[in-house]
Enzyme design. Structure first.
Site, PDB file in Angstrom:
ATOM      1  N   CYS A 193       0.846  -1.187   0.000  1.00 52.71           N
ATOM      2  CA  CYS A 193       0.000   0.000   0.000  1.00 52.71           C
ATOM      3  C   CYS A 193       0.886   1.244   0.000  1.00 52.71           C
ATOM      4  O   CYS A 193       1.783   1.370   0.833  1.00 52.71           O
ATOM      5  CB  CYS A 193      -0.893  -0.017   1.236  1.00 52.71           C
ATOM      6  SG  CYS A 193      -1.905   1.457   1.409  1.00 52.71           S
ATOM      7  N   CYS A 239      -5.163   0.884   6.396  1.00 51.22           N
ATOM      8  CA  CYS A 239      -5.345   2.338   6.448  1.00 51.22           C
ATOM      9  C   CYS A 239      -6.655   2.786   5.820  1.00 51.22           C
ATOM     10  O   CYS A 239      -6.967   3.980   5.850  1.00 51.22           O
ATOM     11  CB  CYS A 239      -4.171   3.054   5.779  1.00 51.22           C
ATOM     12  SG  CYS A 239      -4.135   2.912   3.981  1.00 51.22           S
ATOM     13  N   CYS A 267      -8.865  -5.067  -9.809  1.00 48.92           N
ATOM     14  CA  CYS A 267      -8.463  -4.013 -10.737  1.00 48.92           C
ATOM     15  C   CYS A 267      -7.973  -2.838  -9.890  1.00 48.92           C
ATOM     16  O   CYS A 267      -8.772  -2.153  -9.240  1.00 48.92           O
ATOM     17  CB  CYS A 267      -9.693  -3.638 -11.561  1.00 48.92           C
ATOM     18  SG  CYS A 267      -9.376  -2.427 -12.836  1.00 48.92           S
TER      19      CYS A 267
HETATM   20 ZN   LIG Z   1      -2.875   1.054   3.451  1.00 50.31          ZN
END
Ligand SMILES: [Zn+2]
Length: 154
Positions: free
Chosen positions: A58, A110, A130
């Site tokens: 991320c 998050c 996606c």
């Molecule tokens: Zn995150």
């Protein structure tokens, strides 16, 4: 009472930051995608054609989201994966505001918006995650890295 370590939960702790902090830490595009649910323009993402071995984390919090072995060429213009790195990595939310019902994929840690999941992927999962490139940060596996020749800073 607040426990810092849950004994049975597999879900990583959630990260809460003020909006202003996200604005400072992320690029404008990352902020628009991760925090506001925008979608990057098709065929523009840096990881669309990426083929290296490693993991995609991320861009907001560093949570491991996808692995390169789950990536496939979907032809849609966004990086596509058949499954997340683990079930606990992402959270799926049904998005029913539009005529078309879509399932949103967010980072479990998050809450950042990553993209959507569709049911038209390849076998065996039939899923197509996606995902926006700018919501991701790729790290190659150590064995895939250049061994290097002692040059500092590569
Ligand atoms: Zn995150």
């Amino acid at each position: 009472m607040r426990r810092t370590r849950a004994t049975q939960a597999t879900t990583p702790p959630e990260i809460h930051k003020p909006d202003e902090q996200w604005r400072q830490e992320l690029t404008r595009q990352q902020y628009d995608v991760l925090r506001r649910g925008h979608t990057e323009q098709a065929f523009t993402g840096r990881y669309l054609y990426a083929k290296g071995n490693g993991s995609y984390y991320c861009a907001g919090c560093g949570n491991e989201l996808f692995r390169s072995d789950a990536k496939f060429a979907s032809g849609t213009g966004w990086p596509s994966f058949v499954q997340p790195a683990s079930e606990a990595a992402v959270e799926l939310r049904t998005d029913q505001g539009w005529l078309l019902r879509r399932t949103e994929v967010v980072c479990r840690r998050c809450g950042g918006h990553l993209g959507h999941v569709f049911r038209d992927g390849p076998r065996p999962t039939r899923r197509r995650y996606c995902i926006n490139s700018c919501a991701l940060s790729f790290e190659p596996t150590p064995s895939d890295r250049d061994p290097g020749d002692g040059q500092p800073g590569g």
